[in-house]
Design a protein around this motif. Structure first.
Motif, PDB file in Angstrom:
ATOM      1  N   GLY A   1      -6.857  -5.499   5.635  1.00 57.36           N
ATOM      2  CA  GLY A   1      -6.444  -4.106   5.522  1.00 57.36           C
ATOM      3  C   GLY A   1      -7.418  -3.326   4.656  1.00 57.36           C
ATOM      4  O   GLY A   1      -8.155  -3.896   3.856  1.00 57.36           O
ATOM      5  N   ASP A   2      -7.391  -2.034   4.816  1.00 57.95           N
ATOM      6  CA  ASP A   2      -8.160  -1.139   3.965  1.00 57.95           C
ATOM      7  C   ASP A   2      -7.172  -0.098   3.459  1.00 57.95           C
ATOM      8  O   ASP A   2      -6.652   0.656   4.270  1.00 57.95           O
ATOM      9  CB  ASP A   2      -9.279  -0.496   4.791  1.00 57.95           C
ATOM     10  CG  ASP A   2     -10.223   0.337   3.941  1.00 57.95           C
ATOM     11  OD1 ASP A   2      -9.872   0.651   2.788  1.00 57.95           O
ATOM     12  OD2 ASP A   2     -11.302   0.691   4.433  1.00 57.95           O
ATOM     13  N   PRO A   3      -6.778  -0.083   2.207  1.00 59.48           N
ATOM     14  CA  PRO A   3      -7.450  -0.620   1.012  1.00 59.48           C
ATOM     15  C   PRO A   3      -6.984  -2.008   0.530  1.00 59.48           C
ATOM     16  O   PRO A   3      -7.432  -2.454  -0.527  1.00 59.48           O
ATOM     17  CB  PRO A   3      -7.087   0.415  -0.047  1.00 59.48           C
ATOM     18  CG  PRO A   3      -5.713   0.873   0.327  1.00 59.48           C
ATOM     19  CD  PRO A   3      -5.669   0.840   1.838  1.00 59.48           C
ATOM     20  N   GLU A   4      -6.156  -2.736   1.295  1.00 61.64           N
ATOM     21  CA  GLU A   4      -5.656  -4.019   0.780  1.00 61.64           C
ATOM     22  C   GLU A   4      -6.777  -5.023   0.521  1.00 61.64           C
ATOM     23  O   GLU A   4      -6.713  -5.834  -0.406  1.00 61.64           O
ATOM     24  CB  GLU A   4      -4.646  -4.633   1.759  1.00 61.64           C
ATOM     25  CG  GLU A   4      -3.346  -3.850   1.892  1.00 61.64           C
ATOM     26  CD  GLU A   4      -3.410  -2.773   2.972  1.00 61.64           C
ATOM     27  OE1 GLU A   4      -4.525  -2.347   3.345  1.00 61.64           O
ATOM     28  OE2 GLU A   4      -2.335  -2.351   3.441  1.00 61.64           O
TER      29      GLU A   4
ATOM     30  N   ARG B   1      -7.237  -8.314  11.030  1.00 62.36           N
ATOM     31  CA  ARG B   1      -8.372  -8.064  10.138  1.00 62.36           C
ATOM     32  C   ARG B   1      -7.815  -7.837   8.747  1.00 62.36           C
ATOM     33  O   ARG B   1      -6.605  -7.736   8.566  1.00 62.36           O
ATOM     34  CB  ARG B   1      -9.057  -6.784  10.620  1.00 62.36           C
ATOM     35  CG  ARG B   1      -7.952  -5.731  10.832  1.00 62.36           C
ATOM     36  CD  ARG B   1      -8.383  -4.356  11.001  1.00 62.36           C
ATOM     37  NE  ARG B   1      -7.236  -3.517  11.301  1.00 62.36           N
ATOM     38  CZ  ARG B   1      -6.476  -2.906  10.403  1.00 62.36           C
ATOM     39  NH1 ARG B   1      -6.744  -3.043   9.116  1.00 62.36           N
ATOM     40  NH2 ARG B   1      -5.457  -2.157  10.752  1.00 62.36           N
TER      41      ARG B   1
ATOM     42  N   GLY C   1      -4.544   6.503   6.246  1.00 62.89           N
ATOM     43  CA  GLY C   1      -4.958   5.108   6.395  1.00 62.89           C
ATOM     44  C   GLY C   1      -4.550   4.263   5.197  1.00 62.89           C
ATOM     45  O   GLY C   1      -4.591   3.036   5.244  1.00 62.89           O
TER      46      GLY C   1
ATOM     47  N   PHE D   1      -2.977 -10.274   9.396  1.00 62.81           N
ATOM     48  CA  PHE D   1      -2.413  -9.341   8.420  1.00 62.81           C
ATOM     49  C   PHE D   1      -1.038  -8.963   8.956  1.00 62.81           C
ATOM     50  O   PHE D   1      -0.928  -8.274   9.966  1.00 62.81           O
ATOM     51  CB  PHE D   1      -3.376  -8.159   8.328  1.00 62.81           C
ATOM     52  CG  PHE D   1      -2.908  -6.869   7.701  1.00 62.81           C
ATOM     53  CD1 PHE D   1      -1.618  -6.657   7.234  1.00 62.81           C
ATOM     54  CD2 PHE D   1      -3.814  -5.826   7.567  1.00 62.81           C
ATOM     55  CE1 PHE D   1      -1.234  -5.442   6.667  1.00 62.81           C
ATOM     56  CE2 PHE D   1      -3.444  -4.602   7.014  1.00 62.81           C
ATOM     57  CZ  PHE D   1      -2.151  -4.416   6.575  1.00 62.81           C
TER      58      PHE D   1
ATOM     59  N   ASP E   1       0.837  -1.200   0.000  1.00 62.46           N
ATOM     60  CA  ASP E   1       0.000   0.000   0.000  1.00 62.46           C
ATOM     61  C   ASP E   1       0.872   1.249   0.000  1.00 62.46           C
ATOM     62  O   ASP E   1       2.086   1.175   0.136  1.00 62.46           O
ATOM     63  CB  ASP E   1      -0.995  -0.019   1.173  1.00 62.46           C
ATOM     64  CG  ASP E   1      -0.331   0.230   2.514  1.00 62.46           C
ATOM     65  OD1 ASP E   1       0.906   0.112   2.616  1.00 62.46           O
ATOM     66  OD2 ASP E   1      -1.056   0.539   3.464  1.00 62.46           O
TER      67      ASP E   1
HETATM   68  N1  GLY Z   1      -3.920  -0.086   5.072  1.00 63.48           N
HETATM   69  C1  GLY Z   1      -3.434  -0.418   6.352  1.00 63.48           C
HETATM   70  C2  GLY Z   1      -4.427  -0.924   7.297  1.00 63.48           C
HETATM   71  O1  GLY Z   1      -5.530  -1.307   6.958  1.00 63.48           O
HETATM   72  O2  GLY Z   1      -4.109  -0.975   8.477  1.00 63.48           O
END
Ligand code: GLY
Ligand code: AMP
Length: 424
Positions: A282-285, A280, A219, A262, A205
């Motif tokens: 990831g966001d955006p993964e 959990r 984030g 993760f 990311d």
């Molecule tokens: N992109 C990193 C996270 O979700 O922590």
């Protein structure tokens, strides 16, 4: 199955998209959800910090399975509370979620089990923390032990900067101070059922707000999967040296880990080291992982909950997925809400494109921005460059003057592709 998904970001939109596509799904709710998730699920305005209210909703609606997206409710023990009420839930228990909820817990576990990670110490007071920093020298990394929504880490280039970080973070609880690791960062995801870890996929990311990896930390402004640095050999090492020993250690401590593990990794000259765990997706993964996942997600999540991953397998598209995050002007600082986003349908109509919503609301047929990170625009392609082209073609059809995005997501992997093709 009747399924309740907890969360409201683009990560949860991607999960909702996969869960809704499963033939096993009868009804899908999402609490609280967003305007994009509402296309896949029935959004319910539950207070997700009120576990009793979530349990009451599940009982009233015959929910068979709950999938928890964000770390907050996991660390607060929502899975323990749901399971105690007889409701099956995907995600770690409160005790297992310490892998994300306490950086000191994870570092101690790594030290005890020889899992490659930086030298560190834990500190309850500022004076001893500063003495350690002066003795150790810079660069050095100062972290808050607990959850801090990405604001609890300072990578300090000098001793003075590290001492200042101690002063600014110290009010937030215990500190962990660790050596600075060099190398290339990558993320690796595994699905875990308490005993067995099933490798999912890798991703990288971009955490900085602006092009060239400049500007404040966010984030995450974009991601792609797979991460070229995570070769098959490196993946085997990460499983053998990091993930599997962690899963064994958690089981041996009486708090087996179930859910998505993760691993934030630094790939250096001597191999992989663990920067941190999250418990959990990831966001955006998550968005790029879900785009590449060919198999049905729901049986995998259920098998993880039920301790049945040993005989499980997942299939993946070979293509690269890449996502560009569109954020409100001003993010990660203060930003305005309520601006209208147009052109979403035209963008989504493109081939090899999927758009997930993060901070959006629907009002009288219009889509309005209601968060910092607002959209996650994804492309799929035979190379990182092709996936990037698909994603930016969609971005260019989105008419939202109050938003911005980086134009260089994937640059490192694309440069690597160019080197490889020039050399071959
Ligand atoms: N992109 C990193 C996270 O979700 O922590
Ligand atoms: P974390 O919240 O622990 O992922 O830290 C946020 C970011 O800080 C990571 O993605 C890394 O870029 C950086 N970081 C954290 N710990 C270290 C370390 N020990 N060495 C180098 N960089 C680090």
């Amino acid at each position: 199955m009747n399924i309740l998904l907890i969360g409201s970001g683009a990560r949860e939109h991607a999960l909702a998209w996969k869960i809704a596509a499963s033939p096993l799904t009868t009804r899908l709710w999402c609490a609280p959800g967003n305007a994009g998730i509402a296309q896949e699920a029935e959004c319910v305005a539950l207070d997700i910090t009120d576990h009793a209210a979530v349990i009451a909703f599940c009982q009233a609606n015959g929910v068979d399975f709950v999938v928890v997206g964000p770390e907050g409710p996991l660390v607060a023990g929502i899975v323990d509370d749901l399971e105690a009420a007889g409701i099956k839930a995907f995600g770690p228990s409160r005790a297992a979620a310490r892998l994300e909820g306490s950086k000191g817990f994870t570092r101690d576990l790594c030290r005890a089990h020889g899992i490659p990670s930086p030298a560190y110490e834990r500190f309850a007071d500022a004076a001893t923390a500063k003495a350690y920093i002066r003795a150790r020298g810079a660069p050095i990394v100062v972290k808050l032990d607990g959850l801090a929504a990405g604001k609890g880490v300072v990578v300090a280039a000098t001793v003075a900067e590290a001492e200042a970080a101690v002063d600014s973070l110290a009010g937030g609880g215990e500190l962990v101070i660790e050596d600075f690791l060099e190398g290339e960062e990558a993320s690796f995801f595994a699905l875990v059922d308490g005993e067995t870890a099933l490798p999912l996929a890798s991703a990288q990311d971009h955490k900085r707000a602006f092009d060239g990896d400049e500007g404040p930390n966010t984030g995450g402004m974009g991601a792609y999967s797979p991460a070229p640095v995570m070769s098959e050999a490196m993946t085997r090492r990460v499983m053998a040296e990091i993930v599997t020993p962690t899963v064994r250690a958690m089981a041996a401590m009486g708090c087996p880990f179930k859910g998505v593990l993760f691993a934030g990794l630094m790939i250096g000259p001597e191999g992989p080291q663990l920067i941190e765990y999250n418990v959990r997706f990831g966001d955006p993964e998550c968005q790029v992982l879900m785009l590449r996942l060919k198999s049905d997600l729901v049986p995998a999540l259920v098998a993880a909950r039920d301790g049945m991953l040993r005989s499980f397998d997942l299939r993946w598209h070979r293509e690269t997925a890449l996502t560009v995050v569109m954020a409100a002007e001003g993010y990660p600082g203060s930003y305005r809400k309520g601006s209208e986003i147009k052109g979403l349908a035209a963008a989504a109509a493109l081939d090899n494109v999927e758009i997930f919503h993060a901070g959006t609301t629907a009002e009288g047929g219009r889509i309005l921005a209601s968060g910092g990170r607002v959209l996650s625009v994804c492309g799929l392609g035979d190379s990182v460059a092709a996936a990037q082209r698909a994603a930016y073609a969609a971005v260019d059809r989105i008419d939202w003057p109050q938003g911005f995005c980086r134009r260089d997501i994937g640059w490192r992997a694309i440069a690597r592709e160019r080197t490889v093709s020039a050399g071959s």
